[in-house]
Motif scaffolding. Structure first.
Motif, PDB file in Angstrom:
ATOM      1  N   TYR A 154       0.733  -1.335   0.388  1.00 47.33           N
ATOM      2  CA  TYR A 154       0.193   0.129   0.227  1.00 47.33           C
ATOM      3  C   TYR A 154       0.383   1.101  -0.344  1.00 47.33           C
ATOM      4  O   TYR A 154       1.785   1.683   0.696  1.00 47.33           O
ATOM      5  CB  TYR A 154      -1.114   0.182   1.070  1.00 47.33           C
ATOM      6  N   ILE A 155       0.169   2.292  -1.002  1.00 50.90           N
ATOM      7  CA  ILE A 155       1.511   3.128  -1.056  1.00 50.90           C
ATOM      8  C   ILE A 155       1.075   4.770  -0.003  1.00 50.90           C
ATOM      9  O   ILE A 155      -0.128   4.784   0.348  1.00 50.90           O
ATOM     10  CB  ILE A 155       0.920   3.678  -2.103  1.00 50.90           C
ATOM     11  N   ALA A 156       2.287   4.521   0.951  1.00 51.97           N
ATOM     12  CA  ALA A 156       1.939   5.260   2.191  1.00 51.97           C
ATOM     13  C   ALA A 156       2.788   6.951   1.521  1.00 51.97           C
ATOM     14  O   ALA A 156       3.895   7.414   0.783  1.00 51.97           O
ATOM     15  CB  ALA A 156       2.520   5.186   3.511  1.00 51.97           C
ATOM     16  N   GLU A 157       2.579   7.490   2.169  1.00 53.56           N
ATOM     17  CA  GLU A 157       3.114   8.727   2.329  1.00 53.56           C
ATOM     18  C   GLU A 157       4.520   9.581   2.245  1.00 53.56           C
ATOM     19  O   GLU A 157       5.299   9.941   1.381  1.00 53.56           O
ATOM     20  CB  GLU A 157       2.618   9.855   3.449  1.00 53.56           C
ATOM     21  N   ARG A 158       5.129   8.365   3.004  1.00 58.57           N
ATOM     22  CA  ARG A 158       7.216   7.945   3.257  1.00 58.57           C
ATOM     23  C   ARG A 158       6.941   7.683   1.990  1.00 58.57           C
ATOM     24  O   ARG A 158       8.544   7.597   1.518  1.00 58.57           O
ATOM     25  CB  ARG A 158       7.224   7.195   4.423  1.00 58.57           C
ATOM     26  N   HIS A 159       6.724   6.839   0.760  1.00 58.54           N
ATOM     27  CA  HIS A 159       6.661   6.168  -0.800  1.00 58.54           C
ATOM     28  C   HIS A 159       6.893   7.238  -1.921  1.00 58.54           C
ATOM     29  O   HIS A 159       7.159   6.661  -2.502  1.00 58.54           O
ATOM     30  CB  HIS A 159       5.673   5.525  -0.867  1.00 58.54           C
ATOM     31  N   ARG A 173       2.887  11.736  -5.124  1.00 59.24           N
ATOM     32  CA  ARG A 173       3.454  10.484  -6.080  1.00 59.24           C
ATOM     33  C   ARG A 173       4.015   9.704  -5.934  1.00 59.24           C
ATOM     34  O   ARG A 173       4.996  10.472  -5.166  1.00 59.24           O
ATOM     35  CB  ARG A 173       3.619  11.133  -7.908  1.00 59.24           C
ATOM     36  N   LEU A 174       4.219   7.876  -6.256  1.00 63.90           N
ATOM     37  CA  LEU A 174       4.833   7.253  -5.709  1.00 63.90           C
ATOM     38  C   LEU A 174       6.187   7.527  -6.363  1.00 63.90           C
ATOM     39  O   LEU A 174       6.348   8.110  -7.548  1.00 63.90           O
ATOM     40  CB  LEU A 174       4.365   5.972  -6.918  1.00 63.90           C
ATOM     41  N   ALA A 195       1.748   6.730  -9.840  1.00 63.51           N
ATOM     42  CA  ALA A 195       0.660   5.858  -8.672  1.00 63.51           C
ATOM     43  C   ALA A 195       0.391   6.909  -7.217  1.00 63.51           C
ATOM     44  O   ALA A 195       1.611   7.639  -7.083  1.00 63.51           O
ATOM     45  CB  ALA A 195       1.272   4.071  -7.986  1.00 63.51           C
ATOM     46  N   ASP A 196      -0.494   7.155  -6.546  1.00 60.43           N
ATOM     47  CA  ASP A 196      -0.647   7.815  -4.910  1.00 60.43           C
ATOM     48  C   ASP A 196      -0.971   7.124  -3.672  1.00 60.43           C
ATOM     49  O   ASP A 196      -1.318   5.950  -4.153  1.00 60.43           O
ATOM     50  CB  ASP A 196      -2.575   8.453  -5.624  1.00 60.43           C
ATOM     51  N   GLU A 238      13.251  -9.509 -15.905  1.00 55.80           N
ATOM     52  CA  GLU A 238      12.741  -8.724 -16.004  1.00 55.80           C
ATOM     53  C   GLU A 238      10.799  -8.937 -14.997  1.00 55.80           C
ATOM     54  O   GLU A 238      10.654  -9.402 -14.875  1.00 55.80           O
ATOM     55  CB  GLU A 238      11.277  -8.833 -17.175  1.00 55.80           C
ATOM     56  N   ALA A 239      10.681  -7.259 -14.684  1.00 55.19           N
ATOM     57  CA  ALA A 239       9.383  -7.054 -13.580  1.00 55.19           C
ATOM     58  C   ALA A 239       8.413  -6.083 -14.534  1.00 55.19           C
ATOM     59  O   ALA A 239       9.146  -5.516 -15.277  1.00 55.19           O
ATOM     60  CB  ALA A 239      10.016  -6.871 -12.065  1.00 55.19           C
ATOM     61  N   GLU A 240       6.974  -5.932 -13.535  1.00 56.95           N
ATOM     62  CA  GLU A 240       6.318  -5.388 -14.224  1.00 56.95           C
ATOM     63  C   GLU A 240       5.996  -5.125 -12.946  1.00 56.95           C
ATOM     64  O   GLU A 240       5.446  -6.160 -11.826  1.00 56.95           O
ATOM     65  CB  GLU A 240       6.158  -5.457 -14.804  1.00 56.95           C
ATOM     66  N   ALA A 241       5.251  -3.945 -12.844  1.00 58.27           N
ATOM     67  CA  ALA A 241       4.174  -3.296 -11.360  1.00 58.27           C
ATOM     68  C   ALA A 241       2.730  -2.383 -11.934  1.00 58.27           C
ATOM     69  O   ALA A 241       3.094  -2.153 -12.808  1.00 58.27           O
ATOM     70  CB  ALA A 241       4.776  -2.489 -10.030  1.00 58.27           C
ATOM     71  N   TRP A 242       2.081  -2.726 -11.337  1.00 57.06           N
ATOM     72  CA  TRP A 242       1.112  -1.774 -11.642  1.00 57.06           C
ATOM     73  C   TRP A 242      -0.037  -1.721 -10.409  1.00 57.06           C
ATOM     74  O   TRP A 242      -0.348  -2.025  -9.288  1.00 57.06           O
ATOM     75  CB  TRP A 242      -0.398  -2.958 -12.596  1.00 57.06           C
ATOM     76  N   VAL A 243      -1.044  -1.165 -10.493  1.00 60.41           N
ATOM     77  CA  VAL A 243      -2.275  -0.819  -9.912  1.00 60.41           C
ATOM     78  C   VAL A 243      -3.526  -0.420 -10.551  1.00 60.41           C
ATOM     79  O   VAL A 243      -3.669  -0.374 -11.321  1.00 60.41           O
ATOM     80  CB  VAL A 243      -2.074   0.822  -9.394  1.00 60.41           C
TER      81      VAL A 243
END
Length: 145
Positions: free
Chosen positions: A44-49, A55-56, A94-95, A117-122
């Protein structure tokens, strides 16, 4: 719920990761899910991120990508590896509060050097893709998640 979303439950199948090093633990909490040969990490994206715009942060994206790719190498080879090279292509923003999820796969291995190889999504939106090169560390047993 706290501002850092630490009390929010992850999606079904994800459990909190407890085998990470001090840097990753400090930047978590991270979660993981394993189904057969596949795995996913989540956060979970937090403010510290985030950057000053909420934004991320790109540095957090590369941290997440490095963890994904190191996990893929460890799972494929059953030994630990270290990052030699990492490239992260940022595709979208991301937010705070978003669930970031990703996976990776080893695409090659030659003389103790793994290519990944990698990928990430929301949701359905790709946030970043990444590629990396890792050196296997002979005799260093890998962690499972």
């Amino acid at each position: 719920m706290t501002q850092d979303h630490q009390e929010k439950s992850p999606p079904p199948g994800f459990v909190q990761s407890h085998t990470r090093g001090p840097f990753s633990t400090h930047n978590g909490p991270f979660f993981h899910k394993v189904e057969g040969d596949q795995f996913w990490h989540g956060l979970y994206i937090a403010e510290r991120h985030c950057n000053s715009r909420g934004r991320l942060h790109g540095g957090m994206m590369t941290t997440f990508a490095d963890g994904l790719m190191a996990t893929a190498v460890a799972r494929a080879n059953k030994i630990t590896a270290v990052t030699i090279s990492l490239n992260c292509d940022i595709c979208s923003a991301a937010d705070i509060g978003d669930w970031l999820e990703g996976t990776a796969r080893q695409i090659g291995l030659n003389d103790g050097i793994a290519y990944v190889e990698a990928e990430a999504w929301v949701g359905g939106k790709t946030i970043f893709t990444a590629s990396g090169v890792f050196r296997l560390l002979e005799g260093k047993a890998a962690r499972k998640n």
